[in-house]
Design a protein around this motif. Structure first.
Motif, PDB file in Angstrom:
ATOM      1  N   ALA A 268       0.838  -1.200   0.000  1.00 54.27           N
ATOM      2  CA  ALA A 268       0.000   0.000   0.000  1.00 54.27           C
ATOM      3  C   ALA A 268       0.875   1.254   0.000  1.00 54.27           C
ATOM      4  CB  ALA A 268      -0.928   0.002   1.214  1.00 54.27           C
ATOM      5  N   PHE A 269       1.947   1.219   0.764  1.00 56.38           N
ATOM      6  CA  PHE A 269       2.859   2.361   0.801  1.00 56.38           C
ATOM      7  C   PHE A 269       3.552   2.552  -0.547  1.00 56.38           C
ATOM      8  CE2 PHE A 269       6.964   4.367   1.813  1.00 56.38           C
ATOM      9  CZ  PHE A 269       6.492   5.529   2.379  1.00 56.38           C
ATOM     10  N   ASP A 270       3.950   1.449  -1.171  1.00 59.95           N
ATOM     11  CA  ASP A 270       4.583   1.523  -2.496  1.00 59.95           C
ATOM     12  C   ASP A 270       3.627   2.115  -3.527  1.00 59.95           C
ATOM     13  OD1 ASP A 270       6.978   0.527  -1.605  1.00 59.95           O
ATOM     14  OD2 ASP A 270       6.588  -1.547  -2.268  1.00 59.95           O
ATOM     15  N   LYS A 271       2.374   1.703  -3.471  1.00 58.78           N
ATOM     16  CA  LYS A 271       1.388   2.252  -4.405  1.00 58.78           C
ATOM     17  C   LYS A 271       1.233   3.755  -4.203  1.00 58.78           C
ATOM     18  CE  LYS A 271      -1.429  -1.858  -5.089  1.00 58.78           C
ATOM     19  NZ  LYS A 271      -2.740  -2.461  -4.866  1.00 58.78           N
ATOM     20  N   LEU A 272       1.220   4.160  -2.942  1.00 55.85           N
ATOM     21  CA  LEU A 272       1.081   5.577  -2.625  1.00 55.85           C
ATOM     22  C   LEU A 272       2.271   6.368  -3.160  1.00 55.85           C
ATOM     23  CD1 LEU A 272      -0.434   7.836  -1.136  1.00 55.85           C
ATOM     24  CD2 LEU A 272       0.915   7.250   0.886  1.00 55.85           C
ATOM     25  N   THR A 273       3.471   5.875  -2.924  1.00 55.28           N
ATOM     26  CA  THR A 273       4.656   6.597  -3.398  1.00 55.28           C
ATOM     27  C   THR A 273       4.746   6.553  -4.911  1.00 55.28           C
ATOM     28  OG1 THR A 273       6.049   4.649  -3.050  1.00 55.28           O
ATOM     29  CG2 THR A 273       5.979   6.301  -1.274  1.00 55.28           C
TER      30      THR A 273
END
Length: 111
Positions: free
Chosen positions: A24-29
Motif C-alpha cells: 500500500a505504501f509503495d502504491k502511494l509513493t
C-alpha cells in the motif's frame, strides 16, 4: 516485528500484514512519483508550446517587415480595389504578396 498495544502486552505483527502495508505504501509513493513525472511533462510541453508560439510570432513579424519593404504603386492599389470591388487593404496586401506585380495579384484574386 514486535509492538506494544495499550494494555502493555506485546503483539507480533504477522508478515502478511507487513507485506500488505508495504504494498500500500509503495502504491502511494508510485502515485506521487507519477504525478511528479506528469507535472514535469506538462511543464516541458508548456515550454515547448511557448517556444513554438514565440517562433511563430517572430516569423510573422519578419514576414510583415518583408511585405512592408515591397515597393508598390498607389495607382495599382486603386485600380485593383476599384475594378475587383475590394477593400483597398486587401488589394494592397495582395499586391505586396506578389512583390508589386499587379497582373499576378489580379490573377491570384480572380481564382
Amino acid at each position: 516485528m514486535e509492538g506494544v498495544d495499550d494494555g502493555g502486552i506485546e503483539t507480533v505483527l504477522d508478515s502478511k500484514d507487513m507485506q500488505q502495508q508495504s504494498k500500500a505504501f509503495d502504491k502511494l509513493t508510485d502515485r506521487v512519483e507519477d504525478r511528479q513525472l506528469d507535472s514535469t511533462r506538462v511543464q516541458e510541453a508548456m515550454a515547448s508550446i511557448a517556444a513554438s508560439a514565440e517562433a511563430d510570432w517572430k516569423a510573422t513579424r519578419l514576414r510583415e517587415k518583408e511585405l512592408a519593404s515591397v515597393k508598390i504603386s498607389a495607382a495599382d492599389v486603386d485600380i485593383i480595389a476599384n475594378e475587383l470591388e475590394l477593400d483597398p487593404k486587401v488589394a494592397e496586401r495582395t499586391l505586396r504578396e506578389h512583390k508589386g506585380d499587379a497582373v499576378a495579384a489580379i490573377r491570384h484574386l480572380l481564382r
